[in-house]
Design a protein around this motif. Structure first.
Motif, PDB file in Angstrom:
ATOM      1  N   ALA A 125     101.403  35.287  49.383  1.00 14.29           N
ATOM      2  CA  ALA A 125     101.661  36.706  49.299  1.00 14.29           C
ATOM      3  C   ALA A 125      99.737  36.887  48.430  1.00 14.29           C
ATOM      4  N   ARG A 126      99.355  36.467  47.180  1.00 15.34           N
ATOM      5  CA  ARG A 126      98.477  36.668  47.388  1.00 15.34           C
ATOM      6  C   ARG A 126      97.046  35.968  48.202  1.00 15.34           C
ATOM      7  N   GLU A 127      96.847  34.831  48.941  1.00 17.60           N
ATOM      8  CA  GLU A 127      95.926  34.756  49.623  1.00 17.60           C
ATOM      9  C   GLU A 127      96.051  35.887  51.117  1.00 17.60           C
ATOM     10  N   LEU A 128      97.570  36.290  51.568  1.00 16.81           N
ATOM     11  CA  LEU A 128      97.476  36.986  52.771  1.00 16.81           C
ATOM     12  C   LEU A 128      96.932  38.726  52.302  1.00 16.81           C
ATOM     13  N   ILE A 129      96.745  39.074  51.097  1.00 19.26           N
ATOM     14  CA  ILE A 129      96.901  40.016  50.802  1.00 19.26           C
ATOM     15  C   ILE A 129      95.161  40.824  50.952  1.00 19.26           C
ATOM     16  N   THR A 130      94.449  39.414  50.106  1.00 17.33           N
ATOM     17  CA  THR A 130      93.086  39.194  50.645  1.00 17.33           C
ATOM     18  C   THR A 130      92.135  38.798  52.162  1.00 17.33           C
ATOM     19  N   LEU A 131      93.495  37.906  52.862  1.00 18.10           N
ATOM     20  CA  LEU A 131      92.742  38.299  54.379  1.00 18.10           C
ATOM     21  C   LEU A 131      93.525  39.062  55.510  1.00 18.10           C
ATOM     22  N   VAL A 132      94.669  40.447  54.598  1.00 14.60           N
ATOM     23  CA  VAL A 132      94.475  41.823  54.959  1.00 14.60           C
ATOM     24  C   VAL A 132      93.838  42.630  54.708  1.00 14.60           C
ATOM     25  N   LYS A 141     100.704  47.027  42.060  1.00 15.43           N
ATOM     26  CA  LYS A 141     101.689  48.624  42.441  1.00 15.43           C
ATOM     27  C   LYS A 141     102.352  48.499  43.505  1.00 15.43           C
ATOM     28  N   SER A 142     103.252  49.627  43.492  1.00 15.61           N
ATOM     29  CA  SER A 142     104.105  49.839  44.165  1.00 15.61           C
ATOM     30  C   SER A 142     103.864  50.660  45.333  1.00 15.61           C
ATOM     31  N   PRO A 143     104.321  50.085  46.627  1.00 15.82           N
ATOM     32  CA  PRO A 143     103.516  49.826  48.349  1.00 15.82           C
ATOM     33  C   PRO A 143     103.504  51.486  48.547  1.00 15.82           C
ATOM     34  N   PHE A 144     104.871  52.578  47.816  1.00 15.42           N
ATOM     35  CA  PHE A 144     104.456  53.814  47.477  1.00 15.42           C
ATOM     36  C   PHE A 144     103.340  54.562  47.841  1.00 15.42           C
ATOM     37  N   ASP A 145     102.802  54.036  46.402  1.00 16.50           N
ATOM     38  CA  ASP A 145     101.636  54.129  45.542  1.00 16.50           C
ATOM     39  C   ASP A 145     100.361  54.130  46.601  1.00 16.50           C
ATOM     40  N   LEU A 146     101.130  53.386  48.340  1.00 11.51           N
ATOM     41  CA  LEU A 146      99.799  53.551  48.496  1.00 11.51           C
ATOM     42  C   LEU A 146      98.901  54.512  49.966  1.00 11.51           C
ATOM     43  N   SER A 147      97.725  54.316  50.410  1.00 13.86           N
ATOM     44  CA  SER A 147      97.664  55.062  51.640  1.00 13.86           C
ATOM     45  C   SER A 147      98.494  54.733  52.752  1.00 13.86           C
ATOM     46  N   GLY A 148      98.447  55.687  53.661  1.00 15.25           N
ATOM     47  CA  GLY A 148      99.054  55.202  55.258  1.00 15.25           C
ATOM     48  C   GLY A 148      98.311  53.605  55.797  1.00 15.25           C
ATOM     49  N   GLY A 149      97.189  53.535  55.243  1.00 20.18           N
ATOM     50  CA  GLY A 149      96.652  52.097  55.667  1.00 20.18           C
ATOM     51  C   GLY A 149      96.768  50.967  55.463  1.00 20.18           C
ATOM     52  N   GLN A 150      97.320  51.100  53.984  1.00 16.11           N
ATOM     53  CA  GLN A 150      97.259  50.229  53.437  1.00 16.11           C
ATOM     54  C   GLN A 150      98.857  49.754  53.178  1.00 16.11           C
ATOM     55  N   MET A 151      99.461  50.950  53.492  1.00 22.46           N
ATOM     56  CA  MET A 151     100.990  49.951  53.662  1.00 22.46           C
ATOM     57  C   MET A 151     101.159  49.473  54.828  1.00 22.46           C
ATOM     58  N   ARG A 152     100.839  49.772  55.660  1.00 20.09           N
ATOM     59  CA  ARG A 152     100.644  49.101  56.936  1.00 20.09           C
ATOM     60  C   ARG A 152      99.936  47.724  56.776  1.00 20.09           C
ATOM     61  N   ARG A 153      99.088  47.129  56.173  1.00 18.42           N
ATOM     62  CA  ARG A 153      98.269  45.753  56.071  1.00 18.42           C
ATOM     63  C   ARG A 153      98.930  45.569  55.176  1.00 18.42           C
ATOM     64  N   VAL A 154     100.378  45.589  54.389  1.00 10.89           N
ATOM     65  CA  VAL A 154     100.943  45.452  52.755  1.00 10.89           C
ATOM     66  C   VAL A 154     102.170  44.960  53.672  1.00 10.89           C
ATOM     67  N   GLU A 183      89.635  48.572  63.487  1.00 16.77           N
ATOM     68  CA  GLU A 183      90.006  48.073  62.351  1.00 16.77           C
ATOM     69  C   GLU A 183      91.457  46.323  62.148  1.00 16.77           C
ATOM     70  N   ILE A 184      92.320  47.137  62.602  1.00 20.74           N
ATOM     71  CA  ILE A 184      94.030  46.801  62.577  1.00 20.74           C
ATOM     72  C   ILE A 184      93.644  45.704  63.693  1.00 20.74           C
ATOM     73  N   MET A 185      93.539  45.745  64.895  1.00 21.03           N
ATOM     74  CA  MET A 185      93.310  45.264  66.085  1.00 21.03           C
ATOM     75  C   MET A 185      92.805  44.082  66.690  1.00 21.03           C
ATOM     76  N   ASP A 186      91.229  44.491  65.656  1.00 19.53           N
ATOM     77  CA  ASP A 186      90.428  43.147  65.225  1.00 19.53           C
ATOM     78  C   ASP A 186      91.118  42.348  64.427  1.00 19.53           C
ATOM     79  N   LEU A 187      91.843  43.158  62.828  1.00 18.90           N
ATOM     80  CA  LEU A 187      92.331  41.962  62.185  1.00 18.90           C
ATOM     81  C   LEU A 187      93.675  41.098  63.350  1.00 18.90           C
ATOM     82  N   PHE A 188      94.520  41.338  63.933  1.00 16.86           N
ATOM     83  CA  PHE A 188      95.330  40.953  64.187  1.00 16.86           C
ATOM     84  C   PHE A 188      94.760  39.728  65.330  1.00 16.86           C
TER      85      PHE A 188
END
Length: 290
Positions: A125-132, A141-154, A183-188
């Protein structure tokens, strides 16, 4: 991991008065390590076919080969759990699948459910959060306190935490603004290249299919009617129209430019950068001829 569908048909509500076939004798092979786009109009069978890639749906007839595993109609499917670990699906609006009290726990849930230790799951989890592309402090943080884009990355990190060999993307940019989409398509695409993933993109976007995919499969009325390389498929506007599709914007613009200058460019351009280069070459050649 190779995926192969042989004469696969699927009926919803099979054996009832509401029976309806969504797939008809589909033949499709996806080679390990490739980036395959599956395109088609609404109702063509795209969403149904993707659920066969990890056994969420089992064929009404035919056979699905997922690596060395076989899911065959009429036979009890054995050991689907390893398949679902190796084939991760990022559904439309994956953020709707978030449920844990913290981002860290949400990302850890999948791998721990497949037997990974808490310590190793946290490390992933700690490695991947940086990767995304998210900061470490977001894990508490609670995932429900994040923006829509951040929630998608999580949610994407949660799928990647299971270390799949195949990743299936179901309209992954739905609801995002243009910057977020890129950003999302380049990430994938980066993950596809760096991790050697077999990537399957199910999309309405001809632009994404053209830019990222090695091969394309066209679905139409529940059948896989055509497969091939993007440049060859998108060059044939007449065939695309037959299946209620049209080429990417760049290809359509190229056709207009060619009509204006009365000259064909040397190739069909799939992305803006290619078209700019081809137009520059055509201008230089025109000047040399004067």
């Amino acid at each position: 991991m190779d995926i192969k569908l042989q004469q696969v048909s699927y009926a919803y509500s099979k054996g009832t008065p509401f029976e309806k076939y969504a797939l008809h004798d589909v033949e499709l092979s996806i080679a390990s390590g490739t980036y395959e786009a599956i395109i088609g109009h609404t109702g063509s069978g795209k969403s149904t076919i993707l659920q066969h890639f990890n056994g969420l749906l089992k064929p009404s007839s035919g056979t699905v080969h997922i690596g060395d595993r076989v899911v065959e109609a009429g036979k009890r499917a054995k050991e689907l759990k390893p398949i679902r670990q190796k084939v991760g699906i990022v559904f439309q609006f994956p953020e709707h699948q978030l449920f844990e009290e913290t981002v860290l726990k949400d990302i850890m849930f999948g791998p721990m459910n497949f037997g990974v230790s808490e310590k190793d799951a946290e490390k992933r989890a700690r490695e991947l959060i940086t990767l995304v592309g998210l900061p470490d402090n977001i894990l508490e943080k609670s995932p429900f306190d994040l923006s829509g884009g951040q929630m998608r990355r999580v949610a994407i990190a949660g799928v990647l935490a299971m270390e799949p060999e195949v990743i299936v993307l179901d309209e992954p940019t739905a609801g995002l603004d243009p910057r977020g989409q890129k950003e999302i398509m380049d990430l994938f695409y980066t993950l596809h290249k760096e991790k050697g993933l077999t990537t399957i993109l199910v999309t309405h976007s001809m632009e994404d299919a053209a830019r990222y995919a090695d091969r394309i499969a066209i679905m139409h009325e529940g059948k896989c009617v055509l497969t091939g390389e993007p440049r060859a498929l998108f060059a044939d506007s007449a065939t695309l129209a037959k299946y209620r599709l049209e080429p990417p914007r760049v290809v359509r613009f190229q056709h207009k430019v060619e009509q204006m200058i009365g000259k064909k460019l040397s190739k069909v351009c799939l992305i803006e950068e290619e078209l700019a280069e081809e137009l520059g070459q055509a201008i230089r050649e025109g000047r040399a001829e004067q």
